[in-house]
Motif scaffolding. Structure first.
Motif, PDB file in Angstrom:
ATOM      1  N   ALA A  74      -1.175  87.039 -41.305  1.00  0.00           N
ATOM      2  CA  ALA A  74      -0.532  88.007 -40.994  1.00  0.00           C
ATOM      3  C   ALA A  74       0.442  88.447 -42.196  1.00  0.00           C
ATOM      4  O   ALA A  74       0.626  89.697 -42.356  1.00  0.00           O
ATOM      5  CB  ALA A  74       0.372  87.496 -39.804  1.00  0.00           C
TER       6      ALA A  74
ATOM      7  N   LYS B 254     -10.010  85.033 -38.777  1.00  0.00           N
ATOM      8  CA  LYS B 254      -8.733  84.382 -38.742  1.00  0.00           C
ATOM      9  C   LYS B 254      -7.540  84.918 -40.131  1.00  0.00           C
ATOM     10  O   LYS B 254      -7.274  84.056 -40.797  1.00  0.00           O
ATOM     11  CB  LYS B 254      -8.741  82.930 -38.783  1.00  0.00           C
ATOM     12  CG  LYS B 254      -9.474  82.193 -37.606  1.00  0.00           C
ATOM     13  CD  LYS B 254      -9.575  80.600 -37.835  1.00  0.00           C
ATOM     14  CE  LYS B 254     -10.251  80.143 -36.513  1.00  0.00           C
ATOM     15  NZ  LYS B 254     -10.259  78.649 -36.612  1.00  0.00           N
TER      16      LYS B 254
ATOM     17  N   ASN C  15      -0.272  85.998 -34.303  1.00  0.00           N
ATOM     18  CA  ASN C  15      -0.771  85.616 -35.473  1.00  0.00           C
ATOM     19  C   ASN C  15       0.404  84.949 -36.333  1.00  0.00           C
ATOM     20  O   ASN C  15       1.484  85.775 -36.715  1.00  0.00           O
ATOM     21  CB  ASN C  15      -1.485  86.763 -36.398  1.00  0.00           C
ATOM     22  CG  ASN C  15      -2.023  86.113 -37.498  1.00  0.00           C
ATOM     23  OD1 ASN C  15      -1.948  85.015 -38.005  1.00  0.00           O
ATOM     24  ND2 ASN C  15      -2.925  87.014 -38.487  1.00  0.00           N
TER      25      ASN C  15
ATOM     26  N   ASP D  55       2.054  91.316 -35.346  1.00  0.00           N
ATOM     27  CA  ASP D  55       1.631  91.488 -34.045  1.00  0.00           C
ATOM     28  C   ASP D  55       1.622  92.639 -33.185  1.00  0.00           C
ATOM     29  O   ASP D  55       1.002  93.281 -32.468  1.00  0.00           O
ATOM     30  CB  ASP D  55       2.476  90.350 -33.288  1.00  0.00           C
ATOM     31  CG  ASP D  55       1.927  89.032 -33.693  1.00  0.00           C
ATOM     32  OD1 ASP D  55       0.890  88.990 -34.468  1.00  0.00           O
ATOM     33  OD2 ASP D  55       2.878  87.906 -33.474  1.00  0.00           O
TER      34      ASP D  55
ATOM     35  N   SER E 118     -10.455  83.813 -44.678  1.00  0.00           N
ATOM     36  CA  SER E 118      -9.824  84.127 -43.456  1.00  0.00           C
ATOM     37  C   SER E 118     -10.364  85.480 -42.741  1.00  0.00           C
ATOM     38  O   SER E 118     -10.577  85.325 -41.747  1.00  0.00           O
ATOM     39  CB  SER E 118      -8.285  84.713 -44.026  1.00  0.00           C
ATOM     40  OG  SER E 118      -8.019  85.811 -44.351  1.00  0.00           O
TER      41      SER E 118
ATOM     42  N   THR F  96       5.793  88.733 -39.437  1.00  0.00           N
ATOM     43  CA  THR F  96       4.654  88.427 -38.651  1.00  0.00           C
ATOM     44  C   THR F  96       4.881  88.979 -37.084  1.00  0.00           C
ATOM     45  O   THR F  96       3.696  89.489 -36.610  1.00  0.00           O
ATOM     46  CB  THR F  96       4.564  86.919 -38.240  1.00  0.00           C
ATOM     47  OG1 THR F  96       5.707  86.341 -37.744  1.00  0.00           O
ATOM     48  CG2 THR F  96       4.235  86.018 -39.474  1.00  0.00           C
TER      49      THR F  96
ATOM     50  N   ARG G 283      -0.053  83.023 -39.145  1.00  0.00           N
ATOM     51  CA  ARG G 283      -0.783  82.525 -40.131  1.00  0.00           C
ATOM     52  C   ARG G 283       0.012  83.257 -41.553  1.00  0.00           C
ATOM     53  O   ARG G 283      -0.191  84.363 -41.842  1.00  0.00           O
ATOM     54  CB  ARG G 283      -2.420  82.542 -40.452  1.00  0.00           C
ATOM     55  CG  ARG G 283      -3.116  82.129 -39.272  1.00  0.00           C
ATOM     56  CD  ARG G 283      -4.420  82.012 -39.591  1.00  0.00           C
ATOM     57  NE  ARG G 283      -4.750  81.069 -40.454  1.00  0.00           N
ATOM     58  CZ  ARG G 283      -5.940  81.028 -41.362  1.00  0.00           C
ATOM     59  NH1 ARG G 283      -6.440  82.365 -41.609  1.00  0.00           N
ATOM     60  NH2 ARG G 283      -5.880  79.782 -42.434  1.00  0.00           N
TER      61      ARG G 283
END
Length: 421
Positions: free
Chosen positions: A96, A93, A23, A176, A88, A172, A25
């Motif tokens: 992060a 979606k 991710n 993850d 989001s 980020t 974003r």
């Protein structure tokens, strides 16, 4: 199939194997457009000739086409930020992380905004873009709470490009890693549940096989003594056979009750009483009498002491009957069974020795294992394992089987005279 093989099968066939998608974003919230654009340009450089004042959808398209590392959405007010976070989540979606200006020039500042956003998305990370005179690090931590301690960081104004880029990469990546950890934990939990279900099925099957094994033995005794009663004209012999049949039925009822009462802990419910072990031996011998005669086997009592112990009578008869049946199988052409009963260290010690060929040395360590049998389709491989469980687990005793010095196999059973509560 081993547990490792089962787990591999579960992983291949029953659990999704696709790991979480990285991710990248990022939400940027700053009421000063130039600062917001600066952060955006660091994270997601916009191609020459493309306006910086594009919609979020257009920016995403440009980012994907240009191969930029991050997908950046820029807003300038708390309300816009909240709407973007809600959207989001709805679109699956999530962001992060976000860069949040502390002094937003609105009804709420960046720290109040982050607290609201944390309530909406419990995975999003925040990096505050602040100056020391805005709020102290300690005051931010106290306001957001201890439970959010790992979810926020800050950079000071003025910041460098490298600071912003490195924060984005680190945070980020942390998002993850946490999603990967959750995904792996979920996979492991599913695998554990499936394996547990498999083990339960195996346990149910084992119980079924055990019931079939024990009832098969008892039915053999019942049928045999029924045949004796039918063919005899002697009233006393008929009564004796009927009495044995009745006792076999009572033993069967006890076995069935015990299997019914097996609970989640594996504990069985027996009726323990102080019993004369000689009498229990005699009942087991009486139950087996017709089979001994049919196979030409003579029983010899050697050392025969009177001793009592706290046991479940039917369970011990069940053990002795299984051992006698094994002895019969070991002496297909007939032989002798020698019995000994004595007291030793406050224990009732029982030994049963046959005059068969004994146990092959390479099988001695295996014969007590559940389902192991040398009798092919005629054996279940459960008799000795059931005996061991009844003696050692249910009666706090000891169960040994080995080759005798003279000849054949010898079984030794030690049972405490008084059970520990």
């Amino acid at each position: 199939m081993s547990n490792a093989a089962k787990l591999l099968q579960v992983q291949r066939n029953l659990i999704p194997v696709n790991s979480p998608v990285p991710n990248r974003r990022i939400l940027v919230v700053d009421d000063e457009p130039e600062i917001a654009k600066g952060i955006q340009q660091i994270l997601s450089p916009i191609e020459q000739g493309v306006s910086k004042l594009q919609s979020s959808r257009s920016r995403k398209k440009v980012s994907e086409e240009s191969g930029n590392e991050f997908d950046v959405i820029v807003v300038h007010s708390p309300q816009e930020a909240i709407e973007e976070v809600k959207k989001s989540i709805k679109d699956h979606k999530p962001f992060a992380m976000g860069f949040f200006d502390v002094m937003l020039g609105a009804d709420i500042d960046g720290i109040d905004l982050v607290k609201e956003i944390f309530a909406l998305d419990n995975n999003l990370y925040a990096v505050f873009v602040t100056a020391y005179h805005d709020r102290s690090v300690d005051s931010i931590g106290n306001f957001l709470g201890e439970e959010s301690r790992e979810r926020w960081d800050y950079v000071n104004k003025p910041f460098s490009d490298g600071e912003i880029l490195q924060k984005a990469r680190n945070v980020t990546s942390l998002w993850d890693l946490n999603r990967l950890k959750e995904w792996q934990a979920e996979r492991l939990e599913i695998a554990n549940q499936l394996l547990l279900k498999s083990e339960k099925h195996n346990a149910i099957a084992a119980i079924g096989r055990s019931v079939a094994h024990e009832f098969g033995n008892l039915l053999t005794h019942i049928v045999g003594h029924t045949e004796i009663a039918q063919s005899s004209e002697n009233i006393e012999e008929i009564k004796k056979s009927l009495d044995i049949i009745l006792k076999a039925g009572q033993t069967a009822a006890s076995v069935l009750k015990n299997f019914r009462n097996i609970n989640g802990t594996g504990e069985s419910h027996y009726e323990y009483r102080i019993e004369n072990i000689q009498n229990i031996f005699d009942e087991a011998l009486e139950l087996m009498e017709f089979r001994f005669r049919r196979h030409g086997i003579r029983v010899v009592k050697e050392k025969w002491e009177t001793i009592s112990a706290e046991v479940d009578k039917n369970a011990i008869i069940q053990v002795l009957a299984n051992i006698f049946i094994n002895a019969i199988h070991a002496m297909p052409s007939g032989g002798q069974i020698f019995l000994n009963l004595c007291e030793q260290d406050s224990q009732a010690v029982l030994t049963i020795r046959d005059t068969g060929e004994g146990i092959p040395l390479d099988l001695i360590d295996k014969i007590e294992e559940p389902l192991f049998t040398t009798k092919g389709s005629e054996g279940s491989g459960l008799g000795l394992s059931i005996c061991k469980e009844i003696v050692e687990i249910d009666h706090q005793g000891q169960f040994f089987i080995n080759n005798a010095e003279q000849s054949g196999a010898i079984v030794t059973i030690k049972i405490p005279q008084i059970r520990e509560n």
